[in-house]
Every structure is written in structure tokens, then in C-alpha cells.
Design a protein around this motif. Structure first.
Motif, PDB file in Angstrom:
ATOM      1  N   LEU A 214      -2.894   7.289   3.734  1.00 17.22           N
ATOM      2  CA  LEU A 214      -3.059   6.590   3.563  1.00 17.22           C
ATOM      3  C   LEU A 214      -3.468   6.115   2.460  1.00 17.22           C
ATOM      4  O   LEU A 214      -3.310   4.135   2.380  1.00 17.22           O
ATOM      5  CB  LEU A 214      -4.725   6.527   4.407  1.00 17.22           C
ATOM      6  N   ALA A 215      -3.714   6.711   1.653  1.00 16.02           N
ATOM      7  CA  ALA A 215      -3.701   6.402   0.417  1.00 16.02           C
ATOM      8  C   ALA A 215      -2.174   5.431  -0.140  1.00 16.02           C
ATOM      9  O   ALA A 215      -2.051   4.155  -0.822  1.00 16.02           O
ATOM     10  CB  ALA A 215      -3.544   7.697  -1.096  1.00 16.02           C
ATOM     11  N   VAL A 216      -0.925   5.972   0.342  1.00 13.83           N
ATOM     12  CA  VAL A 216       0.249   4.880   0.422  1.00 13.83           C
ATOM     13  C   VAL A 216       0.432   3.694   1.101  1.00 13.83           C
ATOM     14  O   VAL A 216       0.502   2.630   0.013  1.00 13.83           O
ATOM     15  CB  VAL A 216       1.314   6.095   0.922  1.00 13.83           C
ATOM     16  N   GLU A 217      -0.655   3.654   1.436  1.00 19.26           N
ATOM     17  CA  GLU A 217      -0.607   2.224   2.671  1.00 19.26           C
ATOM     18  C   GLU A 217      -1.393   1.860   2.204  1.00 19.26           C
ATOM     19  O   GLU A 217      -0.694   0.232   1.739  1.00 19.26           O
ATOM     20  CB  GLU A 217      -1.512   2.909   4.066  1.00 19.26           C
ATOM     21  N   VAL A 218      -2.912   2.222   1.633  1.00 18.46           N
ATOM     22  CA  VAL A 218      -3.656   1.224   0.808  1.00 18.46           C
ATOM     23  C   VAL A 218      -3.046   0.992  -0.901  1.00 18.46           C
ATOM     24  O   VAL A 218      -2.985  -0.191  -0.795  1.00 18.46           O
ATOM     25  CB  VAL A 218      -4.653   1.822   0.649  1.00 18.46           C
ATOM     26  N   VAL A 219      -2.376   2.026  -1.440  1.00 21.20           N
ATOM     27  CA  VAL A 219      -1.706   1.414  -3.196  1.00 21.20           C
ATOM     28  C   VAL A 219      -1.056   0.184  -2.735  1.00 21.20           C
ATOM     29  O   VAL A 219      -0.843  -0.548  -3.414  1.00 21.20           O
ATOM     30  CB  VAL A 219      -1.349   2.725  -2.940  1.00 21.20           C
ATOM     31  N   GLY A 220      -0.078   0.815  -1.461  1.00 24.13           N
ATOM     32  CA  GLY A 220       1.343  -0.580  -1.074  1.00 24.13           C
ATOM     33  C   GLY A 220       1.078  -1.615  -0.936  1.00 24.13           C
ATOM     34  O   GLY A 220       1.151  -2.372  -1.603  1.00 24.13           O
ATOM     35  N   GLY A 221       0.328  -1.646   0.136  1.00 24.10           N
ATOM     36  CA  GLY A 221      -1.046  -3.075   0.515  1.00 24.10           C
ATOM     37  C   GLY A 221      -1.108  -3.910  -0.858  1.00 24.10           C
ATOM     38  O   GLY A 221      -1.388  -4.767  -1.126  1.00 24.10           O
ATOM     39  N   LEU A 222      -2.128  -2.985  -1.657  1.00 21.20           N
ATOM     40  CA  LEU A 222      -2.823  -3.454  -2.749  1.00 21.20           C
ATOM     41  C   LEU A 222      -1.207  -4.305  -4.088  1.00 21.20           C
ATOM     42  O   LEU A 222      -1.559  -5.280  -4.944  1.00 21.20           O
ATOM     43  CB  LEU A 222      -3.694  -2.747  -3.788  1.00 21.20           C
ATOM     44  N   LEU A 223      -0.895  -3.339  -4.024  1.00 15.36           N
ATOM     45  CA  LEU A 223       0.798  -3.349  -5.589  1.00 15.36           C
ATOM     46  C   LEU A 223       1.530  -4.575  -4.708  1.00 15.36           C
ATOM     47  O   LEU A 223       1.437  -5.494  -5.881  1.00 15.36           O
ATOM     48  CB  LEU A 223       1.775  -2.072  -5.204  1.00 15.36           C
ATOM     49  N   ASP A 224       1.653  -4.589  -3.542  1.00 12.97           N
ATOM     50  CA  ASP A 224       2.720  -5.789  -2.726  1.00 12.97           C
ATOM     51  C   ASP A 224       1.568  -7.169  -3.149  1.00 12.97           C
ATOM     52  O   ASP A 224       1.968  -8.339  -3.142  1.00 12.97           O
ATOM     53  CB  ASP A 224       3.228  -4.971  -1.880  1.00 12.97           C
ATOM     54  N   ALA A 225       0.264  -7.290  -2.528  1.00 10.35           N
ATOM     55  CA  ALA A 225      -0.561  -8.172  -2.759  1.00 10.35           C
ATOM     56  C   ALA A 225      -0.747  -9.197  -3.939  1.00 10.35           C
ATOM     57  O   ALA A 225      -0.496  -9.554  -4.092  1.00 10.35           O
ATOM     58  CB  ALA A 225      -1.976  -7.401  -1.801  1.00 10.35           C
ATOM     59  N   SER A 226      -0.289  -8.129  -4.623  1.00 10.97           N
ATOM     60  CA  SER A 226      -0.957  -8.630  -6.048  1.00 10.97           C
ATOM     61  C   SER A 226       0.435  -9.250  -6.322  1.00 10.97           C
ATOM     62  O   SER A 226       0.777  -9.882  -7.325  1.00 10.97           O
ATOM     63  CB  SER A 226      -1.232  -7.433  -7.118  1.00 10.97           C
ATOM     64  N   LYS A 235       7.987 -10.328  -2.316  1.00  5.69           N
ATOM     65  CA  LYS A 235       7.377  -9.778  -1.213  1.00  5.69           C
ATOM     66  C   LYS A 235       8.240  -8.614  -1.289  1.00  5.69           C
ATOM     67  O   LYS A 235       9.503  -8.054  -0.847  1.00  5.69           O
ATOM     68  CB  LYS A 235       7.728 -10.825   0.064  1.00  5.69           C
ATOM     69  N   GLY A 236       7.150  -7.361  -0.746  1.00  8.85           N
ATOM     70  CA  GLY A 236       8.411  -6.030  -0.694  1.00  8.85           C
ATOM     71  C   GLY A 236       8.741  -5.081  -2.006  1.00  8.85           C
ATOM     72  O   GLY A 236      10.060  -4.800  -2.084  1.00  8.85           O
ATOM     73  N   GLY A 237       7.929  -5.270  -3.015  1.00 10.30           N
ATOM     74  CA  GLY A 237       8.396  -4.422  -4.667  1.00 10.30           C
ATOM     75  C   GLY A 237       8.076  -2.676  -4.772  1.00 10.30           C
ATOM     76  O   GLY A 237       8.288  -2.545  -3.550  1.00 10.30           O
ATOM     77  N   LEU A 238       6.328  -2.794  -5.528  1.00 14.09           N
ATOM     78  CA  LEU A 238       6.920  -1.594  -5.779  1.00 14.09           C
ATOM     79  C   LEU A 238       5.764  -0.552  -4.503  1.00 14.09           C
ATOM     80  O   LEU A 238       6.154   0.747  -4.435  1.00 14.09           O
ATOM     81  CB  LEU A 238       5.831  -1.826  -7.374  1.00 14.09           C
ATOM     82  N   GLY A 239       5.481  -1.258  -3.988  1.00 17.82           N
ATOM     83  CA  GLY A 239       4.253  -0.637  -3.097  1.00 17.82           C
ATOM     84  C   GLY A 239       5.206  -0.465  -1.787  1.00 17.82           C
ATOM     85  O   GLY A 239       5.002   1.093  -1.197  1.00 17.82           O
ATOM     86  N   ALA A 240       6.185  -0.655  -1.192  1.00 13.84           N
ATOM     87  CA  ALA A 240       7.720  -0.478  -0.214  1.00 13.84           C
ATOM     88  C   ALA A 240       8.248   0.281  -1.211  1.00 13.84           C
ATOM     89  O   ALA A 240       8.601   1.623  -0.103  1.00 13.84           O
ATOM     90  CB  ALA A 240       8.252  -2.015  -0.212  1.00 13.84           C
ATOM     91  N   PHE A 241       8.626   0.242  -2.594  1.00 15.40           N
ATOM     92  CA  PHE A 241       9.562   1.326  -3.055  1.00 15.40           C
ATOM     93  C   PHE A 241       8.591   2.815  -3.079  1.00 15.40           C
ATOM     94  O   PHE A 241       9.004   3.527  -2.405  1.00 15.40           O
ATOM     95  CB  PHE A 241       9.869   0.975  -4.389  1.00 15.40           C
ATOM     96  N   ILE A 242       7.510   2.983  -3.034  1.00 12.88           N
ATOM     97  CA  ILE A 242       6.439   3.925  -3.283  1.00 12.88           C
ATOM     98  C   ILE A 242       6.401   4.755  -1.699  1.00 12.88           C
ATOM     99  O   ILE A 242       6.871   5.888  -1.635  1.00 12.88           O
ATOM    100  CB  ILE A 242       5.065   4.297  -3.913  1.00 12.88           C
ATOM    101  N   TYR A 243       6.212   3.474  -0.697  1.00 12.01           N
ATOM    102  CA  TYR A 243       6.209   4.174   0.540  1.00 12.01           C
ATOM    103  C   TYR A 243       7.042   5.285   1.356  1.00 12.01           C
ATOM    104  O   TYR A 243       7.005   6.422   1.713  1.00 12.01           O
ATOM    105  CB  TYR A 243       5.967   2.951   1.666  1.00 12.01           C
ATOM    106  N   LEU A 244       8.148   4.340   0.662  1.00 10.96           N
ATOM    107  CA  LEU A 244      10.151   4.715   0.810  1.00 10.96           C
ATOM    108  C   LEU A 244      10.079   6.234   0.593  1.00 10.96           C
ATOM    109  O   LEU A 244      10.309   7.590   0.927  1.00 10.96           O
ATOM    110  CB  LEU A 244      10.996   3.634   0.350  1.00 10.96           C
TER     111      LEU A 244
END
Length: 372
Positions: A214-226, A235-244
Motif C-alpha cells: 500500500l505504501a509503494v502504491e501511495v508513494v508511487g502514485g504521488l511521485l508520478d503525479a507530481s 509519466k511512469g517515472g520514479l514511482g514506477a521504478f520503486i514499484y518494480l
């Protein structure tokens, strides 16, 4: 995109994996000679490295498909970063640092002492790793289960492979948090099958796995949204990288722990699993370049079913030992069946198109005949 897949053969994508394999196996043979001083010892270590590489590939092919699914939507800059920094983190971080970190925490010793323990007392090192298997399986199993369930509990998902299951799951996705409720229920079931301190350890580790997802989803969403706010192209930057990276870590748990069944030498494990990780990277690039996920519509489904099976197996491993070979073969079989189903679907669609073109030609001919 990563590159243009047109005209490139499968072998060309595996070039660096082959080079890394050669270097790794030579290094493994040298390590075998240094530790045993015999040809038979050298051959044994060489063989173990090869088996570990095959084990990692079989366990991680679904990882490559999921990586490709996320990677195809990332910007070229972050694609490159994932395939360079990401592979360094995957090979050195998860295959060397992660096992050391477990021993550092479990044995309450320093990192340097953990390295010395791995080199001088591999049996004790392996014992500590095996003792840590329960919390690792609970954490990794929960994270992977959430990954798999989130894919299927999606009301926007309109392509279904096993329709009678997936259609119900897609419709049920309108109930917010249904996948979380399902995982929590499963955690309670398995915790009741364990006794005493093991039950508490399982529950806490599983909850941490759920919170991490859940934390990765939230942080990833916030990072990619910013990033998206700054530039639509980000689109699809640091948040997606952390998730992967977290996803790769969860996939690695099973392989790292299972590797100790073959050898207690951390460095041999790192070589063998590192070779496998390079093949996963090569397969990821190939899947994105060639658009394989779009061409074979059920391939993703097979990968996410394999993830769900792996997560359940990791839960079951807290109760009984399940050989990693079975896990790897199970995942590979599911992906193979999904590929076969995709090929059958493509053939049916082509046959329909040809049939439709023939009927269209007949109608045109009939119309022209009437006019004549």
C-alpha cells in the motif's frame, strides 16, 4: 521506447546474458577450485551455478512479463534507469546485500561480521537464513498476492482468459478494498494453522508486507503525479521504478531462500542467481521491444496467475516444505498454457477475418452481377 524490435532476433537480446553467463560460470569454476582444490569440486560448483541460474529463470519469467507490462508505459529515461540501475540493485542488492541484511538483523551482528560468517561458517549462515524463512515467506507472499489480486480486481479490465473467474473478480472490484479483505482473511486462516510465536511472527510479517504494498502504491502514485504535473512526458517515472524494485525483491525471496538447499556458500548463490537475473532483464527488453504482450493477449494473465500461485506457495511453505522446482515448473506451465491460448485466439481471429473478407468479396460480386 527501449529500442526498435523489428529485425532483431531473440538471440540478439540474449547477447549480454550469454556474456554474463560465461563470466559467471568461469568465476564459479574458479571459486570451486579455490575452495576445494580439486577438479571434482570445481565441476560441482560449476554445476550448482548453472542449476541456480535455471532455477532463477524458471521462478522469474513471470517477473519479466510483469516488468514489461509496467516498463512499456515508462518514459525512455526511466526505462534506461531501470535496466541499468535496476539490474545492479537486482543482482547485487537482492542476491548479496539482502541475505547479508537478514543475517545482520537475525544474528544482531555487523555487516562485516556477516560477510565473515558467510565465508568462514557457511553452515551457520545457512541456518540463520533458514530460521528467517517464515517471516520472509509471509512478507513476500502477501506483497505478491496483492500484486496479483490488484490485476484481476479491476473493473476496467475487459480482456479475460478464464472468463468465469475473471469476470466475477472484475465486477467485484467495484467493492473498495475487496482484495485487502481477501488477503487479511487468508492471513487469519494461515495464522490459525501455526502455533505460538510462529503465528505472531506470520501475522506481523504479513501485515508489514501488506503495508509495504500500500505504501509503494501511495508513494508511487504521488511521485508520478507530481512528475506528471511538471511535465506530461514524465509519466511512469520514479514511482514506477520503486514499484518494480520492490516487486523484484519480492520475487527474489523465494529464489534466495531456496538456493540454500543447493549450497550454503553466499558467493556461489550470488553468481548463480545473478546469471538468472540477467536473463530476466534480457527477456523484459525483448517483451517490450517486440510488443509481445499486445500480440499474445493472455500472456499477462498467465504471469499474474503464476504470481498468485507463488504467493500461496510461499504461505504454504510456512507449514510444509515445497521444493522450488515445483514452484518454478508451476509458474512456467501456467505461462505456457496462456501463450498457447493466445496463439489459438490469434488463429481464430485471422480465420474470422479471412472468412469475413471472402463473404465481403462474394457480396460485391453478387452486387455487380445484379447491376449487370
Amino acid at each position: 521506447m527501449i529500442g526498435n524490435g523489428e529485425g532483431k532476433s531473440t538471440l540478439s537480446y540474449l547477447k549480454w546474458a550469454f556474456i554474463f553467463t560465461a563470466i559467471g560460470l568461469v568465476l564459479g569454476a574458479w571459486l570451486g577450485w579455490q575452495t576445494t582444490g580439486t577438479l571434482s569440486g570445481m565441476a560441482t560448483v560449476f554445476f550448482i551455478c548453472a542449476v541456480l541460474a535455471v532455477l532463477e529463470i524458471s521462478l522469474s519469467f513471470d517477473n519479466a512479463i510483469v516488468n514489461a507490462n509496467k516498463l512499456k508505459d515508462m518514459t525512455p529515461v526511466w526505462q534506461h534507469r531501470f535496466l541499468t540501475w535496476g539490474i545492479i540493485i537486482a543482482v547485487f542488492g537482492m542476491r548479496i546485500v539482502f541475505p547479508l541484511l537478514i543475517v545482520v538483523i537475525a544474528a544482531r551482528i555487523g555487516p562485516f561480521e556477516a560477510i565473515l560468517l558467510a565465508a568462514r561458517e557457511p553452515a551457520e549462515y545457512a541456518r540463520i537464513m533458514n530460521d528467517a524463512h517464515l517471516p520472509i515467506a509471509a512478507f513476500g507472499g502477501t506483497f505478491l498476492m496483492m500484486v496479483g489480486l490488484t490485476y484481476f480486481f479491476n473493473h476496467e479490465k475487459d480482456v479475460h482468459w478464464i472468463g468465469f473467474i475473471e469476470k466475477h473478480m472484475a465486477r467485484s472490484a467495484t467493492v473498495k478494498g475487496i482484495e485487502i479483505a481477501f488477503v487479511l482473511l487468508l492471513i487469519l486462516v494461515f495464522s490459525n494453522l501455526l502455533e505460538g510465536e510462529d503465528a505472531n511472527t506470520f501475522v506481523f510479517s504479513a501485515i508489514y508486507g501488506l503495508l509495504t504494498f500500500l505504501a509503494v502504491e501511495v508513494v508511487g502514485g504521488l511521485l508520478d503525479a507530481s512528475q506528471k504535473a511538471m511535465s506530461e512526458a514524465a509519466k511512469g517515472g520514479l514511482g514506477a521504478f520503486i514499484y518494480l524494485e520492490v516487486l523484484d525483491a519480492s520475487f527474489s525471496f523465494d529464489g534466495v531462500i531456496g538456493a540454500f538447499a543447493l549450497t550454503q556458500n553466499l558467493f556461489i548463490i550470488a553468481i548463480g542467481l545473478g546469471i538468472g537475473a540477467m536473463y530476466v532483464r534480457s527477456m523484459t527488453i525483448m517483451l517490450v521491444d517486440k510488443g509481445t504482450l499486445a500480440e499474445y493477449r493472455y500472456l499477462e494473465h498467465g504471469a499474474f496467475y503464476a504470481i498468485l500461485i507463488l504467493s500461496v506457495v510461499m504461505y504454504c511453505q510456512t507449514l510444509v516444505h515445497i521444493p522450488e522446482v515445483i514452484t518454478g515448473l508451476g509458474g512456467a506451465t501456467l505461462i505456457g498454457i496462456s501463450l498457447w491460448s493466445s496463439i489459438r485466439y490469434n488463429k481464430r481471429e485471422r480465420a474470422r477475418e479471412i472468412h469475413g473478407d471472402l463473404h465481403g468479396s462474394d457480396r460485391v460480386a453478387a452486387h455487380l452481377g445484379e447491376r449487370a
